[in-house]
Design an enzyme around this catalytic site. Sequence first.
Site, short mmCIF file in Angstrom:
data_model
loop_
_atom_site.label_atom_id
_atom_site.label_comp_id
_atom_site.label_asym_id
_atom_site.label_seq_id
_atom_site.Cartn_x
_atom_site.Cartn_y
_atom_site.Cartn_z
N LEU A 189 53.99 29.67 32.02
CA LEU A 189 54.18 28.92 30.78
C LEU A 189 54.71 29.76 29.62
CD1 LEU A 189 51.02 26.62 30.94
CD2 LEU A 189 53.35 26.15 31.72
N CYS A 190 55.22 30.95 29.92
CA CYS A 190 55.81 31.79 28.87
C CYS A 190 57.22 31.32 28.54
CB CYS A 190 55.87 33.25 29.32
SG CYS A 190 54.34 34.13 29.11
N HIS A 191 57.54 31.34 27.25
CA HIS A 191 58.89 31.01 26.81
C HIS A 191 59.84 32.17 27.11
CE1 HIS A 191 56.47 28.24 24.35
NE2 HIS A 191 57.54 27.47 24.34
N MET A 224 52.78 38.93 25.62
CA MET A 224 52.84 38.83 27.08
C MET A 224 53.91 39.76 27.65
SD MET A 224 50.36 37.01 27.91
CE MET A 224 50.74 37.13 29.65
N GLU A 225 55.01 39.92 26.93
CA GLU A 225 56.07 40.81 27.39
C GLU A 225 55.59 42.27 27.40
OE1 GLU A 225 57.89 37.03 26.73
OE2 GLU A 225 56.48 38.17 25.51
N ASP A 231 52.70 52.32 43.51
CA ASP A 231 53.59 52.28 44.66
C ASP A 231 54.21 53.65 44.93
OD1 ASP A 231 55.13 50.81 46.73
OD2 ASP A 231 56.83 51.39 45.47
#
Length: 199
Positions: free
Chosen positions: A83-85, A151-152, A166
């Site tokens: 739901l992130c723009h 969020m970014e 990794d």
Amino acid sequence: MVNVSGKANTKRSATASGRIHIPKVAYNLIAFPGVPDDTSDVNFNKSATQIGTEKARSKGNVLTVAQLAAIMGCKRTSELIPLCHPLSLSHIAVSLRLEASRPTTQQQSPELVGSSEFGTVSRDLNLEDRSPYSIVCEATVSCEGKTGVEMEALTAVSVGLLTVWDMLKAVAGREMVIGDIFIQRKEGGKSGDFVRPRP
């Protein structure tokens, strides 16, 4: 998705950070490239460590690859978080640094507390159980838009730390712990500026 069409574009930025705890052999691999490994405090045979070190070295510079992955992950946040723009980002800065602190207690394996259909369950690692060697990832993201970039920034840090995992898994195995991912500060938006107090 939240409707942001009525909002005005404003300058926004956010800084997030996180940490991955790594064993001494992995720390030395990054801090002292090309120097033979001291494996006297590692619980597996030296030949396995040497093989793992060769695999890790063959992947390239751990911090450089993780920095690039963090930037790439940041740019794809709206594809990863449902739901992130999607945002037009104006700046992404990612740094990774090694840290070594004095161990507070004897390092121990997690205590086994039972089993489930998914396998053995262990107690969460306490801060004292974590290796004193770590890599800190910090990401600052900026844009001029209608919604924030927290969020970014968090995605950049998460992808950067997962990439370290990794890159080092051949030599560090299951000893690594990722944690302490949070927003350090943000600027802009309706809720105003925020700076997390230092502990």
